[in-house]
Design a protein around this motif. Sequence first.
Motif, short mmCIF file in Angstrom:
data_model
loop_
_atom_site.label_atom_id
_atom_site.label_comp_id
_atom_site.label_asym_id
_atom_site.label_seq_id
_atom_site.Cartn_x
_atom_site.Cartn_y
_atom_site.Cartn_z
N ALA A 1 10.43 7.34 -2.67
CA ALA A 1 9.21 6.86 -3.32
C ALA A 1 8.78 7.75 -4.48
O ALA A 1 7.78 7.47 -5.13
CB ALA A 1 8.08 6.79 -2.30
N ARG A 2 9.55 8.84 -4.72
CA ARG A 2 9.14 9.89 -5.64
C ARG A 2 7.72 10.32 -5.28
O ARG A 2 6.80 10.35 -6.11
CB ARG A 2 9.22 9.45 -7.10
N GLY A 3 7.55 10.62 -4.00
CA GLY A 3 6.25 10.98 -3.47
C GLY A 3 5.91 12.44 -3.65
O GLY A 3 6.52 13.13 -4.48
N ARG A 4 4.97 12.92 -2.85
CA ARG A 4 4.45 14.28 -3.02
C ARG A 4 4.39 15.00 -1.68
O ARG A 4 4.21 14.38 -0.64
CB ARG A 4 3.07 14.22 -3.67
N VAL A 5 4.49 16.33 -1.75
CA VAL A 5 4.46 17.17 -0.55
C VAL A 5 3.27 18.11 -0.66
O VAL A 5 3.12 18.81 -1.67
CB VAL A 5 5.76 17.99 -0.40
N LEU A 6 2.43 18.13 0.37
CA LEU A 6 1.27 19.01 0.40
C LEU A 6 1.33 19.90 1.63
O LEU A 6 1.69 19.43 2.71
CB LEU A 6 -0.04 18.20 0.45
N LEU B 1 8.02 6.93 1.51
CA LEU B 1 6.79 7.63 1.87
C LEU B 1 6.23 8.28 0.60
O LEU B 1 6.90 9.07 -0.05
CB LEU B 1 7.10 8.69 2.93
N ASN B 2 4.98 7.95 0.27
CA ASN B 2 4.39 8.44 -0.97
C ASN B 2 3.81 9.85 -0.86
O ASN B 2 3.51 10.47 -1.89
CB ASN B 2 3.30 7.48 -1.46
N VAL C 1 11.19 14.27 6.55
CA VAL C 1 10.69 13.12 5.76
C VAL C 1 11.07 13.17 4.29
O VAL C 1 10.79 12.23 3.55
CB VAL C 1 9.15 13.00 5.90
N LEU C 2 11.73 14.23 3.86
CA LEU C 2 12.04 14.34 2.42
C LEU C 2 12.87 13.18 1.87
O LEU C 2 12.64 12.74 0.74
CB LEU C 2 12.73 15.67 2.12
N PRO C 3 13.85 12.64 2.62
CA PRO C 3 14.56 11.48 2.08
C PRO C 3 13.63 10.30 1.77
O PRO C 3 13.81 9.60 0.76
CB PRO C 3 15.55 11.13 3.20
N LYS C 4 12.62 10.10 2.61
CA LYS C 4 11.66 9.02 2.37
C LYS C 4 10.71 9.37 1.22
O LYS C 4 10.29 8.48 0.45
CB LYS C 4 10.87 8.72 3.65
N MET D 1 0.83 -1.20 0.00
CA MET D 1 0.00 0.00 0.00
C MET D 1 0.87 1.25 0.00
O MET D 1 1.92 1.28 0.64
CB MET D 1 -0.91 0.02 1.24
N PRO D 2 0.42 2.31 -0.69
CA PRO D 2 1.16 3.58 -0.60
C PRO D 2 1.07 4.12 0.82
O PRO D 2 0.07 3.93 1.51
CB PRO D 2 0.45 4.48 -1.61
N ALA D 3 2.11 4.80 1.26
CA ALA D 3 2.19 5.31 2.63
C ALA D 3 2.09 6.83 2.64
O ALA D 3 2.67 7.51 1.80
CB ALA D 3 3.49 4.87 3.30
N LEU D 4 1.37 7.35 3.63
CA LEU D 4 1.10 8.78 3.73
C LEU D 4 1.26 9.24 5.17
O LEU D 4 0.82 8.56 6.10
CB LEU D 4 -0.33 9.06 3.27
N LEU D 5 1.87 10.42 5.36
CA LEU D 5 1.95 11.05 6.66
C LEU D 5 1.01 12.26 6.67
O LEU D 5 1.06 13.10 5.78
CB LEU D 5 3.38 11.52 6.95
N VAL D 6 0.14 12.32 7.69
CA VAL D 6 -0.77 13.46 7.87
C VAL D 6 -0.53 14.04 9.26
O VAL D 6 -0.69 13.33 10.26
CB VAL D 6 -2.25 13.05 7.73
#
Length: 274
Positions: free
Chosen positions: A119-124, A71-72, A112-115, A1-6
């Motif tokens: 994952a080539r994730g996104r920042v909101l 981290l996605n 968290v930017l290294p993570k 599953m994709p992982a998300l931090l809120v």
Amino acid sequence: MPALLVTGAGRGIGLAITEHMSRRGWDVYATARSDTALGSLERLPNVHAVALDVTDRSSIATLSDQLPAALNGVVNNAGIIVNGPVEALSIDALSQQLDVNVTAQIAVTQAVLPKIRAARGRVLFMSSVLGLITTPGTGAYCASKYAVESLADALRMELRPWQIPVSLIEPGAIRTDMWTDMLDEHDRMVARLTDQHRALYAAHLAGTRKLLGRMQKLAADPKRVVKAVDHALTSNRPKRRYLCDNTSRVQKALVGITPTAVNDAVLAAATTSK
């Protein structure tokens, strides 16, 4: 599953985002401060409750250890509102406003930017229409959101080599417990003022209270913000900015074409009781 931090997931918009993305099958790492909120989050499917005080540097330093290797996405949602005339602002309260809404969001992002990169994730970033338009009595909050807008813009350009999208979510008044309590919070702010400041700003304080009451009735459904966050996290072409309601779109458009002197007069009149 994709992982998300809120962050700030214990209530309001942060909780709505957490519930929605966990239902979508995301592995959500949801932060909160209170034991009650953490317990409620832990009972949600696909949700991992993480104790975090975003203003505690030592807490942020260990945040990455509690997250997966990749981290996605991260949704920087934690924030507070400090209201009141600029002349009457407590400098400590102003510092707290900027620490929570600006410095802490960048600190979490840096942690968290290294993570995210793995994952080539996104920042909101959870901004506000008040990061585009300043209103009397909300100078501290507006300043924090203007700062987030600027830092997010810089970060978005700086992260281009790694194709990491950075999006700003810019809601107006949203129907959450924060807006439900807005009149009570206004009254608490007024009670903290000195007698001199209450007398000087009596017309403004009364007008602001009336305007807040009207805005409560116009508050938009939180689903609009959740929809914007979902798009920013999952779309092949995420937007750089998301205005979440028609009222905010109209406000932005009108302010953009109206001379500053006219905007000043209109907003001052709207927040002054005669």
